[in-house]
Motif scaffolding. Structure first.
Motif, mmCIF file in Angstrom:
data_model
loop_
_atom_site.group_PDB
_atom_site.id
_atom_site.type_symbol
_atom_site.label_atom_id
_atom_site.label_comp_id
_atom_site.label_asym_id
_atom_site.label_seq_id
_atom_site.Cartn_x
_atom_site.Cartn_y
_atom_site.Cartn_z
ATOM 1 N N ALA A 210 -2.887 5.435 6.629
ATOM 2 C CA ALA A 210 -4.099 4.795 6.121
ATOM 3 C C ALA A 210 -5.221 4.948 7.132
ATOM 4 N N TYR B 252 0.804 -1.222 0.000
ATOM 5 C CA TYR B 252 0.000 0.000 0.000
ATOM 6 C C TYR B 252 0.836 1.271 0.000
ATOM 7 N N HIS C 218 -9.358 1.980 3.528
ATOM 8 C CA HIS C 218 -9.701 0.566 3.607
ATOM 9 C C HIS C 218 -11.057 0.376 4.286
ATOM 10 N N HIS D 66 1.253 -2.693 4.212
ATOM 11 C CA HIS D 66 0.844 -3.806 3.374
ATOM 12 C C HIS D 66 -0.314 -4.549 4.019
ATOM 13 N N ARG E 229 -6.134 3.686 -0.582
ATOM 14 C CA ARG E 229 -5.740 4.654 0.431
ATOM 15 C C ARG E 229 -6.742 4.676 1.589
#
Length: 390
Positions: free
Chosen positions: A47, A42, A107, A63, A105
């Motif tokens: 995030a 990612y 989740h 990740h 970007r």
């Protein structure tokens, strides 16, 4: 559900050391072929993970892992596996790029099914979110000591700090130069011989692909300081007494005995803090014959405590494990919240459980970073009582 951790089907091999870092390889007698793990990168930006309509989790998530499984026990391929096309002429081989994907970007949830037989989850953050959500709602009963914020917002926001593996002294070099054994499906990572993390995957090919991801994982402050301040750890070497071996068969038997002693020493001494005791387990997702779960410790103070996540087969085999060692401050916060919840957030009842006065408990709540949950006048009153020694 409460259960204990077992490294079922895994054998510890002799460790490799680099400065204060010790890595203990874990090998499987038989790989798990019907569950495979692969990484999805990612990037280095922060995030946000939407847990529900009102709650979000913010962290460094470099990740995710994609779990692919089969329901009938047939072998599965790691997600992203593809054939390479190209003609046979030297210097004219065409190489396909990585599997196409959409950059993420933001989740949705820690674990989310993407397709039949495929689940994306955020490794380690699944466990950390479980720790941060511990009694997140705050007081269930409106006792007069708690502020309006405590009743209306609970523990929002909950914040914890951690270090990436790149900041742990010696870890990058250790992961780069250490040998990966045939059949290796996991590793136990120590800093100054304190267990920092355990990492287990289903298949040796998965481990080879995910071995570098340990450098991007999160580690507690205890691990960071131990690796920085501690000198090189001793290397345990096998020794055979003079005259104990006179034949090749005897040498083979002595080598097997030394290896068995090392594995026993590891599980009873070095990793005892992880494998002893019971954990509170919460199932997150069912994947055919496998179950993805996360676990919390009993939060016993002044003892080694870990949080983590597992994938277990119905027959009891451990397919996946990733752990995070809590610092003493994090254990103390978990212990405090657990005792408050056990007493329905009644300060006097919780103080009796802990063997302290309500004033002392209020100061502990403040020292743990939860002072905003108490009314200011109540906190000032308890501070004055503490100063008077009552």
């Amino acid at each position: 559900m409460t259960t204990s951790l077992e490294l079922t089907g895994l054998t510890a091999l002799p460790a490799q050391t680099w400065g204060a870092i010790r890595l203990v390889p874990l090998v499987r007698d038989e790989p798990i072929a019907d569950l495979r793990l692969d990484a999805r990168l990612y990037g280095d930006g922060p995030a946000a993970v939407a847990l529900d309509r009102r709650t979000a989790y913010y962290a460094y998530v470099p990740h995710g892992f994609v779990a692919t499984w089969t329901a009938d026990g047939t072998p599965a391929a790691a997600y992203g596996t593809r054939l390479r096309h190209g003609d046979e002429r030297r210097g004219d081989e065409r190489r396909d790029g990585p599997p196409p994907c959409v950059p993420l970007r933001f989740h949705r949830r820690m674990a989310r099914r993407e397709d039949r037989g495929r689940l994306r989850f955020l490794p380690l953050h699944l466990a950390l979110e479980g720790y941060l959500a511990l009694h997140f709602g705050g007081p269930a009963v409106v006792w007069e000591e708690w502020s309006h914020r405590a009743v209306s917002q609970g523990l929002s926001p909950r914040v914890e700090q951690a270090y990436t593996g790149a900041e742990v002294a010696g870890l990058g070099d250790a992961l780069r130069v250490f040998e990966i054994h045939p059949g290796q499906c996991g590793v136990l990572l120590y800093a100054a011989d304190a267990l920092a993390a355990a990492f287990v995957v289903p298949h040796p090919d998965d481990y080879r692909a995910l071995h570098p991801s340990l450098l991007h994982d999160l580690y507690g402050e205890l691990v960071y300081h131990y690796a920085t301040l501690h000198g090189p750890v001793p290397d345990f070497r096998a020794r055979i007494a003079d005259g104990a071996v006179s034949t090749l068969a005897g040498l083979r038997a002595e080598a097997a005995r030394q290896r068995a002693e090392w594995a026993d020493f590891h599980t009873t001494a070095l990793a005892g803090g992880l494998l002893e005791g019971d954990y509170e387990v919460q199932r997150v997702y069912r994947m055919g014959p496998f179950a993805l779960s996360r676990f919390l410790p009993p939060f016993h103070r002044r003892t080694e405590q870990h949080i983590g996540e597992t994938i277990n087969h119905d027959d009891g085999r451990l397919a996946y494990l990733k752990t995070f060692r809590l610092s003493e401050h994090q254990v103390r916060r978990g212990h405090l919240l657990t005792r408050l919840a056990a007493a329905d957030w009644n300060l006097e009842a919780a103080a009796a459980l802990l063997g302290v006065t309500p004033a002392q408990l209020a100061l502990r709540v403040e020292a743990a970073g939860f002072g905003a949950l108490l009314r200011q006048d109540v906190l000032d009153h308890y501070r004055a009582e503490a100063r008077r020694g009552r």
